[in-house]
Scaffold this active site. Structure first.
Site, short mmCIF file in Angstrom:
data_model
loop_
_atom_site.label_atom_id
_atom_site.label_comp_id
_atom_site.label_asym_id
_atom_site.label_seq_id
_atom_site.Cartn_x
_atom_site.Cartn_y
_atom_site.Cartn_z
N GLN A 132 20.16 60.85 -22.28
CA GLN A 132 19.03 60.44 -21.43
C GLN A 132 18.14 61.64 -21.13
O GLN A 132 16.91 61.56 -21.20
CB GLN A 132 19.58 59.84 -20.14
CG GLN A 132 18.56 59.66 -19.04
CD GLN A 132 19.14 58.91 -17.86
OE1 GLN A 132 19.30 57.71 -17.92
NE2 GLN A 132 19.48 59.61 -16.79
N ARG A 138 30.22 54.01 -11.58
CA ARG A 138 31.10 52.99 -12.16
C ARG A 138 32.59 53.29 -11.91
O ARG A 138 33.42 52.40 -12.08
CB ARG A 138 30.86 52.85 -13.66
CG ARG A 138 29.53 52.19 -14.00
CD ARG A 138 29.41 51.87 -15.47
NE ARG A 138 28.16 51.18 -15.78
CZ ARG A 138 27.00 51.76 -16.00
NH1 ARG A 138 26.90 53.07 -15.95
NH2 ARG A 138 25.92 51.05 -16.29
N LEU A 141 25.75 56.26 -4.50
CA LEU A 141 25.67 57.71 -4.67
C LEU A 141 27.02 58.40 -4.47
O LEU A 141 27.84 57.97 -3.67
CB LEU A 141 24.65 58.29 -3.70
CG LEU A 141 23.23 57.73 -3.86
CD1 LEU A 141 22.28 58.42 -2.89
CD2 LEU A 141 22.72 57.88 -5.29
N VAL A 191 29.04 67.08 -12.29
CA VAL A 191 29.99 67.21 -11.18
C VAL A 191 31.20 66.33 -11.49
O VAL A 191 31.04 65.16 -11.88
CB VAL A 191 29.35 66.81 -9.84
CG1 VAL A 191 30.36 66.93 -8.70
CG2 VAL A 191 28.12 67.66 -9.57
N GLY A 223 27.78 63.91 -7.41
CA GLY A 223 26.93 64.27 -8.55
C GLY A 223 25.47 64.07 -8.21
O GLY A 223 24.63 64.97 -8.42
N HIS A 224 25.14 62.91 -7.67
CA HIS A 224 23.77 62.65 -7.25
C HIS A 224 23.33 63.64 -6.16
O HIS A 224 22.21 64.14 -6.16
CB HIS A 224 23.63 61.24 -6.67
CG HIS A 224 23.97 60.13 -7.60
ND1 HIS A 224 25.10 59.37 -7.46
CD2 HIS A 224 23.32 59.63 -8.69
CE1 HIS A 224 25.14 58.45 -8.41
NE2 HIS A 224 24.06 58.58 -9.17
N GLY A 270 21.51 54.49 -7.19
CA GLY A 270 22.29 54.28 -5.97
C GLY A 270 23.79 54.36 -6.21
O GLY A 270 24.23 54.88 -7.23
#
Ligand code: AMP
Length: 275
Positions: free
Chosen positions: A152, A186, A29, A175, A32-33, A27
């Site tokens: 990741q 963040r 968002l 992005v 990028g998301h 979340g």
């Protein structure tokens, strides 16, 4: 678009589809998301985005507590790019019986031991746990992950391989803001002064990349110089910069493709990036 909290409801909705695209997120968002969701929209019949701040991947309790939570705004953004289902479960829905989804396979350990894994003990156990659980729930055909979290992505690929899962992992470009800073949930925690200096991280990574491209393979010196430059700034403190083999994430052999990865504290906000 529907927002669904319960596992059984989501599974009921998805039962009739066999080309499901899935984007796991925590979340807060940003673009990028949304790029991940847009790519899924182009390639899949149904797009599911999960919004779940997974407690088991936070090694720092304060980081978990202050992680931004903006579900209403997130839902509006996801609707605007044509997402079909937002899966926003409670912790109890994801972990009803404290079941562990941690991989015991030894081939994954070299990937989880370095960089983020070394600085955030237990972080990737939590990531593998939640992504495994979400894959079991959603059973996606394709799942979209950002190169922003390079390590990741490598670990999820390995997990899919060792667990013999049929999902296709689709990597998506990083992005960035106009000044080069990689978008991150963040970033909203940065003060104005911190935000102003944060793009230095990407600039230094680019410097390293350019020198490597020009044939300079003295990685430790390149890294040392970049750390010096970044740490000159009063708001920035490097946790690590590493040049690693792009696949194994270990020390690179001569002539192998490398990835330059960094984690930098900007005030008390931890930022990661890579090129
Ligand atoms: P998060 O909500 O931070 O767990 O991120 C969810 C997904 O979005 C992960 O696959 C991230 O790699 C990806 N992502 C986050 N930030 C970016 C970005 N700036 N560019 C591309 N993908 C991103």
């Amino acid at each position: 678009m529907r927002i669904i909290e319960r596992v059984d409801q989501l599974q009921e909705c998805l039962a009739q589809y066999n080309n499901v695209g899935f984007v796991p997120t925590m979340g807060a968002l940003h673009n990028g998301h949304l790029e991940l969701a847009k790519q899924a929209r182009k390639e899949c019949e149904i797009v599911v985005v999960s919004v779940f701040v997974n407690p088991t991947q936070f090694n720092d309790k304060r980081d978990l507590e202050r992680y931004p939570r903006t579900l209403d705004a997130d839902a509006k953004l996801l609707e605007s790019v044509g997402v079909d289902f937002v899966f926003a479960p409670t912790v109890e829905q994801i972990y009803p019986d404290e079941q562990k989804y941690v991989i015991e396979d030894e081939s994954i350990l070299p990937l989880t031991a370095v960089m983020e894994g070394a600085h955030r003990p237990g972080h990737f156990d939590g990531v593998v746990q939640v992504v495994g659980r979400l894959f079991d729930i959603v059973n996606p055909h394709k799942a979209y992950f950002g190169l922003k979290d390079y390590q990741q992505l490598a670990i999820i690929r390995k997990m899919v391989e060792v667990q013999n899962r049929s999902v296709e992992i689709v990597p998506c470009d990083i992005v960035r803001a106009e000044d080069g800073l990689a978008l991150s949930s963040r970033n909203s925690l940065l003060t104005l002064q911190q935000r102003a200096v944060a793009p230095l991280i990407y600039r230094e990574l680019i410097q390293i990349r350019e020198k490597i491209d020009a044939g300079n393979h003295d990685y430790s010196k390149l890294v040392r110089d970049a750390i010096l430059q970044i740490n000159k700034n009063e708001y920035l403190c490097v946790q690590y910069i590493e040049v690693v083999d792009a696949v194994s994430l270990q020390e690179p052999a001569e002539n192998k493709t490398v990835r330059v990865c960094a984690a930098v504290m900007c005030g008390d906000v931890r930022l990661i990036d890579n090129v």
